[in-house]
Design a protein around this motif. Structure first.
Motif, PDB file in Angstrom:
ATOM      1  N   HIS A 143      -0.069   3.178  -3.922  1.00  0.00           N
ATOM      2  CA  HIS A 143      -0.017   2.965  -2.477  1.00  0.00           C
ATOM      3  C   HIS A 143      -0.554   1.582  -2.095  1.00  0.00           C
ATOM      4  O   HIS A 143      -0.075   0.982  -1.121  1.00  0.00           O
ATOM      5  N   ARG A 144      -1.510   1.076  -2.848  1.00  0.00           N
ATOM      6  CA  ARG A 144      -2.056  -0.253  -2.561  1.00  0.00           C
ATOM      7  C   ARG A 144      -1.005  -1.331  -2.831  1.00  0.00           C
ATOM      8  O   ARG A 144      -0.809  -2.246  -2.021  1.00  0.00           O
ATOM      9  N   ILE A 145      -0.323  -1.225  -3.968  1.00  0.00           N
ATOM     10  CA  ILE A 145       0.689  -2.213  -4.325  1.00  0.00           C
ATOM     11  C   ILE A 145       1.889  -2.120  -3.392  1.00  0.00           C
ATOM     12  O   ILE A 145       2.513  -3.133  -3.047  1.00  0.00           O
ATOM     13  N   LEU A 146       2.199  -0.922  -2.950  1.00  0.00           N
ATOM     14  CA  LEU A 146       3.339  -0.698  -2.072  1.00  0.00           C
ATOM     15  C   LEU A 146       3.296  -1.610  -0.847  1.00  0.00           C
ATOM     16  O   LEU A 146       4.326  -2.149  -0.426  1.00  0.00           O
ATOM     17  N   ILE A 147       2.115  -1.818  -0.275  1.00  0.00           N
ATOM     18  CA  ILE A 147       1.996  -2.617   0.945  1.00  0.00           C
ATOM     19  C   ILE A 147       1.373  -3.986   0.693  1.00  0.00           C
ATOM     20  O   ILE A 147       1.097  -4.724   1.638  1.00  0.00           O
ATOM     21  N   SER A 148       1.180  -4.339  -0.573  1.00  0.00           N
ATOM     22  CA  SER A 148       0.399  -5.544  -0.910  1.00  0.00           C
ATOM     23  C   SER A 148       1.098  -6.845  -0.557  1.00  0.00           C
ATOM     24  O   SER A 148       0.454  -7.889  -0.483  1.00  0.00           O
ATOM     25  N   ALA A 149       2.415  -6.805  -0.340  1.00  0.00           N
ATOM     26  CA  ALA A 149       3.151  -8.029  -0.042  1.00  0.00           C
ATOM     27  C   ALA A 149       3.388  -8.223   1.456  1.00  0.00           C
ATOM     28  O   ALA A 149       4.202  -9.054   1.841  1.00  0.00           O
ATOM     29  N   CYS A 150       2.668  -7.499   2.273  1.00  0.00           N
ATOM     30  CA  CYS A 150       2.914  -7.567   3.720  1.00  0.00           C
ATOM     31  C   CYS A 150       2.494  -8.905   4.314  1.00  0.00           C
ATOM     32  O   CYS A 150       2.968  -9.288   5.388  1.00  0.00           O
ATOM     33  N   GLY A 151       1.605  -9.628   3.652  1.00  0.00           N
ATOM     34  CA  GLY A 151       1.197 -10.938   4.124  1.00  0.00           C
ATOM     35  C   GLY A 151       0.039 -10.947   5.091  1.00  0.00           C
ATOM     36  O   GLY A 151      -0.339 -12.009   5.595  1.00  0.00           O
ATOM     37  N   SER A 152      -0.556  -9.786   5.363  1.00  0.00           N
ATOM     38  CA  SER A 152      -1.668  -9.701   6.318  1.00  0.00           C
ATOM     39  C   SER A 152      -2.879  -9.062   5.664  1.00  0.00           C
ATOM     40  O   SER A 152      -2.919  -7.831   5.504  1.00  0.00           O
ATOM     41  N   PRO A 153      -3.885  -9.839   5.282  1.00  0.00           N
ATOM     42  CA  PRO A 153      -5.102  -9.269   4.702  1.00  0.00           C
ATOM     43  C   PRO A 153      -5.791  -8.279   5.642  1.00  0.00           C
ATOM     44  O   PRO A 153      -6.359  -7.283   5.177  1.00  0.00           O
ATOM     45  N   ILE A 154      -5.748  -8.535   6.942  1.00  0.00           N
ATOM     46  CA  ILE A 154      -6.388  -7.629   7.899  1.00  0.00           C
ATOM     47  C   ILE A 154      -5.664  -6.287   7.927  1.00  0.00           C
ATOM     48  O   ILE A 154      -6.294  -5.217   7.931  1.00  0.00           O
ATOM     49  N   LEU A 155      -4.334  -6.326   7.931  1.00  0.00           N
ATOM     50  CA  LEU A 155      -3.552  -5.087   7.927  1.00  0.00           C
ATOM     51  C   LEU A 155      -3.809  -4.299   6.648  1.00  0.00           C
ATOM     52  O   LEU A 155      -3.966  -3.070   6.677  1.00  0.00           O
ATOM     53  N   ILE A 156      -3.881  -4.991   5.519  1.00  0.00           N
ATOM     54  CA  ILE A 156      -4.170  -4.325   4.251  1.00  0.00           C
ATOM     55  C   ILE A 156      -5.555  -3.676   4.283  1.00  0.00           C
ATOM     56  O   ILE A 156      -5.735  -2.541   3.824  1.00  0.00           O
ATOM     57  N   GLU A 157      -6.534  -4.378   4.839  1.00  0.00           N
ATOM     58  CA  GLU A 157      -7.891  -3.831   4.927  1.00  0.00           C
ATOM     59  C   GLU A 157      -7.923  -2.569   5.785  1.00  0.00           C
ATOM     60  O   GLU A 157      -8.566  -1.570   5.425  1.00  0.00           O
ATOM     61  N   LEU A 158      -7.224  -2.581   6.907  1.00  0.00           N
ATOM     62  CA  LEU A 158      -7.188  -1.408   7.782  1.00  0.00           C
ATOM     63  C   LEU A 158      -6.507  -0.232   7.092  1.00  0.00           C
ATOM     64  O   LEU A 158      -6.963   0.913   7.191  1.00  0.00           O
ATOM     65  N   CYS A 159      -5.419  -0.518   6.388  1.00  0.00           N
ATOM     66  CA  CYS A 159      -4.709   0.548   5.672  1.00  0.00           C
ATOM     67  C   CYS A 159      -5.576   1.135   4.561  1.00  0.00           C
ATOM     68  O   CYS A 159      -5.560   2.350   4.321  1.00  0.00           O
ATOM     69  N   GLU A 160      -6.336   0.287   3.890  1.00  0.00           N
ATOM     70  CA  GLU A 160      -7.228   0.750   2.826  1.00  0.00           C
ATOM     71  C   GLU A 160      -8.302   1.682   3.384  1.00  0.00           C
ATOM     72  O   GLU A 160      -8.609   2.724   2.791  1.00  0.00           O
ATOM     73  N   LYS A 161      -8.852   1.340   4.524  1.00  0.00           N
ATOM     74  CA  LYS A 161      -9.875   2.180   5.145  1.00  0.00           C
ATOM     75  C   LYS A 161      -9.295   3.538   5.536  1.00  0.00           C
ATOM     76  O   LYS A 161      -9.947   4.579   5.368  1.00  0.00           O
ATOM     77  N   LEU A 162      -8.074   3.535   6.043  1.00  0.00           N
ATOM     78  CA  LEU A 162      -7.430   4.799   6.411  1.00  0.00           C
ATOM     79  C   LEU A 162      -7.108   5.634   5.175  1.00  0.00           C
ATOM     80  O   LEU A 162      -7.221   6.866   5.199  1.00  0.00           O
ATOM     81  N   PHE A 163      -6.700   4.965   4.090  1.00  0.00           N
ATOM     82  CA  PHE A 163      -6.415   5.679   2.843  1.00  0.00           C
ATOM     83  C   PHE A 163      -7.660   6.410   2.353  1.00  0.00           C
ATOM     84  O   PHE A 163      -7.602   7.582   1.966  1.00  0.00           O
ATOM     85  N   VAL A 164      -8.794   5.718   2.378  1.00  0.00           N
ATOM     86  CA  VAL A 164     -10.061   6.319   1.957  1.00  0.00           C
ATOM     87  C   VAL A 164     -10.455   7.438   2.910  1.00  0.00           C
ATOM     88  O   VAL A 164     -10.929   8.502   2.492  1.00  0.00           O
ATOM     89  N   ARG A 165     -10.262   7.220   4.200  1.00  0.00           N
ATOM     90  CA  ARG A 165     -10.630   8.225   5.206  1.00  0.00           C
ATOM     91  C   ARG A 165      -9.806   9.495   5.042  1.00  0.00           C
ATOM     92  O   ARG A 165     -10.280  10.601   5.317  1.00  0.00           O
TER      93      ARG A 165
END
Length: 227
Positions: A143-165
């Motif tokens: 799931h991390r690699i799936l969205i890793s090319a989005c180009g937005s570190p902030i968006l990736i960070e938010l998605c990571e927090k939601l994944f953990v939550r």
């Protein structure tokens, strides 16, 4: 400075131990957390344990009460639906952008992550209602690699927090009996649509994947309430 650095390191270790205990269910939703017991669990003094609890509270895994101290955050249908709805919005957009921006290296990493995950069963042999930890790590990588090319570190960070939550709810979903779903096929569909650069179908498959987990956990809550 050295003492402070050591305290931060210990606090990080305490965080990992307590977080893992919450994820595994050793510390149950709503359970009051006593410092003496947590110190014994972590093998540490009260200071790093307290710092770990402050961090866990900020992340939503524990709650703080001025009179009762800390306790494990409860699970609820309301929070589950909120997490899932937000994940659909953010991760759906992150996936769309990754499909738009991702190169052949991203494709290769995604194919490899899916292959590694698919080679392992999700459930433990000794406890079919629990997730295998090695599968869980590979699942997170996928799931991390799936969205890793989005180009937005902030968006990736938010998605990571939601994944953990969402992790505690995801673990609950495995214990729901008689599920009419194929998680292996769900992941394969997401991956295939992403590799084929079909953003609309990939995002729809991702959202359906999350909704199926939410539906299973919500059904479990309803079964428990009916007892």
């Amino acid at each position: 400075m050295k003492d402070r650095a050591e305290t931060r390191t210990l606090a990080g270790d305490a965080y990992a131990v307590i977080h893992r205990a919450i994820r595994s269910g050793l510390l149950k939703p709503g359970q009051r957390l006593r410092f003496a017991e947590l110190q014994a669990l972590c093998g540490m003094s009260v200071s790093p344990v307290r710092e770990a609890l402050v961090r866990l509270t900020a992340e939503g895994f524990t709650v703080s009460d001025d009179h009762r101290g800390f306790s494990v955050a409860p699970l609820s249908v309301a929070e589950l639906l909120d997490i899932v709805a937000t994940r659909k919005l953010l991760e759906g957009e992150a996936l769309r952008l990754s499909i738009e921006n991702g190169d052949s290296e991203w494709e290769g990493r995604l194919l490899a992550a899916h292959h590694m995950m698919s080679r392992l069963p999700r459930e433990r042999d000794d406890l079919p209602t629990a997730i295998r930890e090695d599968w869980d790590l590979r699942h997170a990588d996928f799931h991390r690699i799936l969205i890793s090319a989005c180009g937005s570190p902030i968006l990736i960070e938010l998605c990571e927090k939601l994944f953990v939550r969402a992790d505690r709810y995801r673990r609950l979903s495995v214990s729901v009996p008689k599920q009419d779903r194929d998680v292996v096929r769900e992941h394969e569909r997401i991956m295939s649509c992403a590799i084929d650069r079909n953003a609309e179908e990939a995002v729809a498959a991702l959202k359906d994947h999350y909704q199926r987990t939410a539906d299973a956990v919500q059904r479990l809550f309803e079964m428990q309430e009916a007892l």
